[in-house]
Design a protein around this motif. Sequence first.
Motif, PDB file in Angstrom:
ATOM      1  N   MET A 305       0.715  -1.100   0.239  1.00 37.42           N
ATOM      2  CA  MET A 305      -0.004   0.094   0.165  1.00 37.42           C
ATOM      3  C   MET A 305       0.904   1.247  -0.101  1.00 37.42           C
ATOM      4  SD  MET A 305      -2.932  -1.411   2.738  1.00 37.42           S
ATOM      5  CE  MET A 305      -3.803   0.320   3.000  1.00 37.42           C
ATOM      6  N   ASP A 306       2.130   1.276   0.745  1.00 32.48           N
ATOM      7  CA  ASP A 306       2.751   2.446   0.712  1.00 32.48           C
ATOM      8  C   ASP A 306       3.249   2.517  -0.742  1.00 32.48           C
ATOM      9  OD1 ASP A 306       2.367   2.599   3.350  1.00 32.48           O
ATOM     10  OD2 ASP A 306       4.174   1.795   4.136  1.00 32.48           O
ATOM     11  N   PRO A 309       0.557   4.595  -3.389  1.00 34.83           N
ATOM     12  CA  PRO A 309      -0.364   5.470  -2.804  1.00 34.83           C
ATOM     13  C   PRO A 309      -1.388   6.173  -3.936  1.00 34.83           C
ATOM     14  CG  PRO A 309       1.746   6.617  -3.207  1.00 34.83           C
ATOM     15  CD  PRO A 309       1.925   5.113  -3.716  1.00 34.83           C
ATOM     16  N   TRP A 311      -3.459   4.456  -5.448  1.00 40.54           N
ATOM     17  CA  TRP A 311      -4.883   3.506  -5.372  1.00 40.54           C
ATOM     18  C   TRP A 311      -5.672   4.271  -4.698  1.00 40.54           C
ATOM     19  CZ3 TRP A 311      -2.525  -1.988  -3.975  1.00 40.54           C
ATOM     20  CH2 TRP A 311      -1.798  -2.487  -5.093  1.00 40.54           C
ATOM     21  N   PHE A 312      -5.236   4.983  -3.870  1.00 36.63           N
ATOM     22  CA  PHE A 312      -6.452   5.783  -2.720  1.00 36.63           C
ATOM     23  C   PHE A 312      -6.579   7.180  -3.105  1.00 36.63           C
ATOM     24  CE2 PHE A 312      -3.496   2.584  -1.099  1.00 36.63           C
ATOM     25  CZ  PHE A 312      -4.341   1.452  -0.868  1.00 36.63           C
ATOM     26  N   THR A 315      -7.913   8.955   2.821  1.00 39.44           N
ATOM     27  CA  THR A 315      -7.374   8.159   4.019  1.00 39.44           C
ATOM     28  C   THR A 315      -8.326   7.021   4.351  1.00 39.44           C
ATOM     29  OG1 THR A 315      -6.295  10.466   4.795  1.00 39.44           O
ATOM     30  CG2 THR A 315      -6.154   8.318   6.228  1.00 39.44           C
ATOM     31  N   ARG A 318      -7.892   3.972   2.258  1.00 40.66           N
ATOM     32  CA  ARG A 318      -6.735   3.276   2.410  1.00 40.66           C
ATOM     33  C   ARG A 318      -7.034   2.642   3.610  1.00 40.66           C
ATOM     34  NH1 ARG A 318      -0.859   4.232   2.134  1.00 40.66           N
ATOM     35  NH2 ARG A 318      -0.133   3.328   4.187  1.00 40.66           N
ATOM     36  N   SER A 319      -7.341   3.068   4.665  1.00 42.09           N
ATOM     37  CA  SER A 319      -7.680   2.393   6.078  1.00 42.09           C
ATOM     38  C   SER A 319      -8.712   1.298   5.814  1.00 42.09           C
ATOM     39  CB  SER A 319      -8.077   3.123   6.821  1.00 42.09           C
ATOM     40  OG  SER A 319      -9.309   3.890   6.845  1.00 42.09           O
ATOM     41  N   ARG A 322      -7.083  -1.766   4.183  1.00 38.09           N
ATOM     42  CA  ARG A 322      -6.307  -2.533   4.878  1.00 38.09           C
ATOM     43  C   ARG A 322      -7.257  -3.337   6.218  1.00 38.09           C
ATOM     44  NH1 ARG A 322      -1.231  -0.510   8.932  1.00 38.09           N
ATOM     45  NH2 ARG A 322      -1.519  -2.009  10.666  1.00 38.09           N
ATOM     46  N   ASP A 407      -5.821   0.132  10.642  1.00 37.81           N
ATOM     47  CA  ASP A 407      -4.888   1.266  10.314  1.00 37.81           C
ATOM     48  C   ASP A 407      -4.986   2.087  11.527  1.00 37.81           C
ATOM     49  OD1 ASP A 407      -3.556   2.501   7.720  1.00 37.81           O
ATOM     50  OD2 ASP A 407      -4.479   4.131   9.104  1.00 37.81           O
TER      51      ASP A 407
END
Length: 465
Positions: A305-306, A309, A311-312, A315, A318-319, A322, A407
């Motif tokens: 994921m890092d 970035p 892809w999102f 925030t 992203r969470s 996860r 996250d």
Amino acid sequence: MNLTLLWTDIMVWILIFALIGWGWVVSRSPQVKKQWHTIFRSRIAMASAIVLLFYLSFALLDSVHMRHTVQDKSGHAASAEVHYKGEMVSLLDLLFAHTIEHTERTYSAPFATHEYAKSIVVDEKDNVTRQAYLPLKYVNIPAGESEMEDIVRRSLGAIGLGLFVSLILVFLHLLLKGKERFGEKVRYVWRGETELPWRTAYLTFLLLTVTFVWLYVLSYHYHVLGTDKVGGDVFYQSLKSIRTGVLIGILTTLVMLPVSIVLGISAGFFGGWIDDIIQYIYTTLNSIPGVLLIAAAVLVMQVMMDNHPQWFETTLERSDLRLLFLIMILGVTSWTGLCRLLRAETLKISQVEFVTAAKAFGVSKWKIIFRHIMPNLMHIILISVVLDFSGLVLAEAVLSYVGVGVDPTMYSWGNMINQARLEMAREPMVWWSLFSAFIFMFILVLAANLLSDRVQTVLDPRNKS
């Protein structure tokens, strides 16, 4: 405003519609309907189910997300092309918008009017510095009233409102339920003479609704469960954490079930090399410490994921991804126990007379599995699902506590407990974050355990004498 569904939102709504469909199927089967009636004849099971439904309603409110459009000062779209704000909000966020806006500077205790620790202030008259408890920005007590008088006055109004709302809903349910006259239904419920313990259900619902309305109304004027290090409202954080706990408990089971059922039945029914391979897989998987496997998978996912970035957009997305990965990982690592149980039970059922007769008459193996094996395994699957739910809720808290859970930006009881670890060591001690996370999680897990005990008692054939 644009409706936006995250991956976990889609999964949870699919599950809700599937449960509604399953409920419709159950209502058409007199035998299964009778079993569920037997489960809910217990007052404890009925009260636990009401508590679980209450938690589920908050999880669903937090599972409808949307993004606001960017507008100019006149309230119109900033350009012909529609742009959306980076922040994503849910229905629960809209309901608690006041607590999001009322962010204080730092810690404050429940129902406090001043900050929890002293700050250095400069006295403009004498031009000297001194330490003082600063007043909270968004807590204002009317002039001429003490704090206690204000809390009592507002509490009486909130409790009255909660009673009114809950009684209206109870009366509506009584009106729609059954064919008797309304007065008779009220009398039966009041005396506890109904087939199911509706009096217990209504009292539990009334207690939960009044408590929530009381806390909600007072949250406009006080921080009812205090604030955290950056001034965030702990009551709002505790409610937001419900979604994470409920989703991990429910959706992990959804991931785990197909693998357990397919492999468990295949190993027990087909035997031979299929049984050997499946046994080898789950024995090998069980030999690896679960926490290490989860930690390794989470770290690999975090690196991926890092590195991507793009892809999102937000925030929250992203969470959420996860969280979805964590659900998948927990599902992959927790199917072995149920698979082992189903294999053993399938081996036993395969030897009974009606299955042997079906084989002798040349019935295909798939028909035998779907018509004779699976229906006789449903009680084990159901009991296992309910028992695993509370274990998975606690697992999320433990994994987040050790840093390999959801996250850190996501609201969860595990993250609240992790942050409270340092707060407990400071002087004066900040206890309300840990207390709130503990109470919310304890009630959910206790309700799930009590309901699972009842389900096991009713559905397990060994308990029938």
